[in-house]
Design an enzyme around this catalytic site. Sequence first.
Site, short mmCIF file in Angstrom:
data_model
loop_
_atom_site.label_atom_id
_atom_site.label_comp_id
_atom_site.label_asym_id
_atom_site.label_seq_id
_atom_site.Cartn_x
_atom_site.Cartn_y
_atom_site.Cartn_z
N THR A 87 -26.65 50.94 -9.67
CA THR A 87 -26.25 50.59 -8.31
C THR A 87 -25.49 49.27 -8.21
OG1 THR A 87 -28.07 51.84 -7.36
CG2 THR A 87 -27.13 50.11 -5.99
N ASP A 170 -30.78 45.55 -0.67
CA ASP A 170 -30.12 44.24 -0.57
C ASP A 170 -28.83 44.20 -1.37
OD1 ASP A 170 -31.06 43.42 -3.38
OD2 ASP A 170 -32.98 43.62 -2.35
#
Length: 553
Positions: A87, A170
Amino acid sequence: MKYIKTLVLAVILIPLTSLAQKSKTNTPQNINKPARPKLVVGIVVDQMRWDYLYRYAGRYGAGGFNRLLNEGFTCENTQVPYIPTVTAAGHTGIYTGSVPSITGIAGNDFIIQATGKSIYCTDDPTVKTVGSSSNAGEMSPRNLYASTITDELKLATNFRSKVLGIALKDRGGILPAGHAADAAYWFDDETGNWITSTFYMKQLPTWVNGFNDKKLAEKYLKQDWNTLYPIDTYLQSTADNTPYEGKSKGETAPVFPHLTSKLLNGSFSAIRATPYGNSLTLDFAKETIANEQMGKHDQADFLAISLSSTDYVGHQYGVNAVETEDTYLRLDKDLAEFFNYLDLTVGKGQYTLFLTADHGAAHNPQFLIDHEIPAGLWAGPTILKGLNAQLEKEFKQPKIVLSFNNYQVNFNNLLIKEKNLDLQAIKKFSIDYLENQEGVAYAIDMKKIAISSIPEALKQRVINGYNRERSGEIQILLKPGYFQGYGVTGTTHGTWNPYDTHIPLVFMGWGIKHGSLNRETSMADIAPTLAALLHIQEPSGNIGLPIEEVLKK
């Protein structure tokens, strides 16, 4: 005489007045500025395999994924140009036009080779959480070495463009928004609120507090999760109950309906592994556009959105589950509503939007094995334990290898230096050991990769993913169908194979042609394509090239 003086004065003043008017019209403020859309919207669908564009296409409506294909330009062969395909590296690659070797985002977490310390990609102990008492906001983009396309837009407009990033994760909100963003927001499991950090601001805007006060995460979870359509219509998926899928806490089987209302026990984390997480993210994106007046300024604005729930659902249930199909069908409806919202608020044809993914996902290995397709679950922790035991016998020191994080051998370099051990001998011993383990195709000494006998396409991905400060000395490449998992259910990603590296890429809107392209393009080409569209500089670490076929002349 008076008449003659007046006439002479008029003759003199007329040219001066004309010059003054001409000078006024040529002031810098009135010279044509580069044409740009009012708003750029980037959408990263976390863990979206390229084939999901078509696997469920017959069930998608007209306004979501099919609208992108029917109105936009699709690059059908876009590849992630590095490993590990995770990611943080993916979101960074999309927005920097670069690779971990340059950006420093060598994984979701990585080991500082000089110290042996493990670092999470957006950890920042110098900042505090804003919007919650939890530590989930102690994050910033400071670990990212390069600028992003969003940073470059800020620089190009003397910081007058507004740039925001949004994601449940986040890292999915922070890294795309860049260093100079007005804000990045992410989800706090403890409160169910959207939060940020003091890197961006000292307190949440009033409108964010107002949105949080709606308690939408709780409302979504109280609905429970059932299929959008009759379950017997999910023909692209396996049966509802299979051994390939993971169960949620409290469930006896991974089957519909999923009683998410029973998972509200002092935490809102359960929303992440449901399609409601994507709905909540797009709800917040609409609120952001409205309250931050995105697309209403003199300069182009940029909203970076990452849809994280597809990743959580994929990890838990795998590629072939009813849950995965239902998540994409629901996301398609959510995207249609979001595109309509952009049409109404910013104006159809006034914004540019792109949709892509940070990485794909593998089929569950046991699922493949049961269908006579080669695959396997790589026993990384067991192999690590065995390697350390053999190294201790040979070199008389324990725990010479710290981890196999990111499919790399991360050595205890402090120990090796302190005990004056022969690193070259240790590496050779480790490579010989690893290449005799099941599932390992290659174990590569990164200092000797130029002479390694591996296919050039793999060699380039390995080189692109290696950051000398943050990556291990040996890169492990597994055989097709193999990955290191945390259990036998669900799936993961991180490898060099097409199921992890082949991602969707579709552009739509202002400045974009309608069409498709089958030649190979790279994730790293997205940022320079946007730079060409916006007439701004490419990010500082960019190595990609504009996809010229996408852009109107």
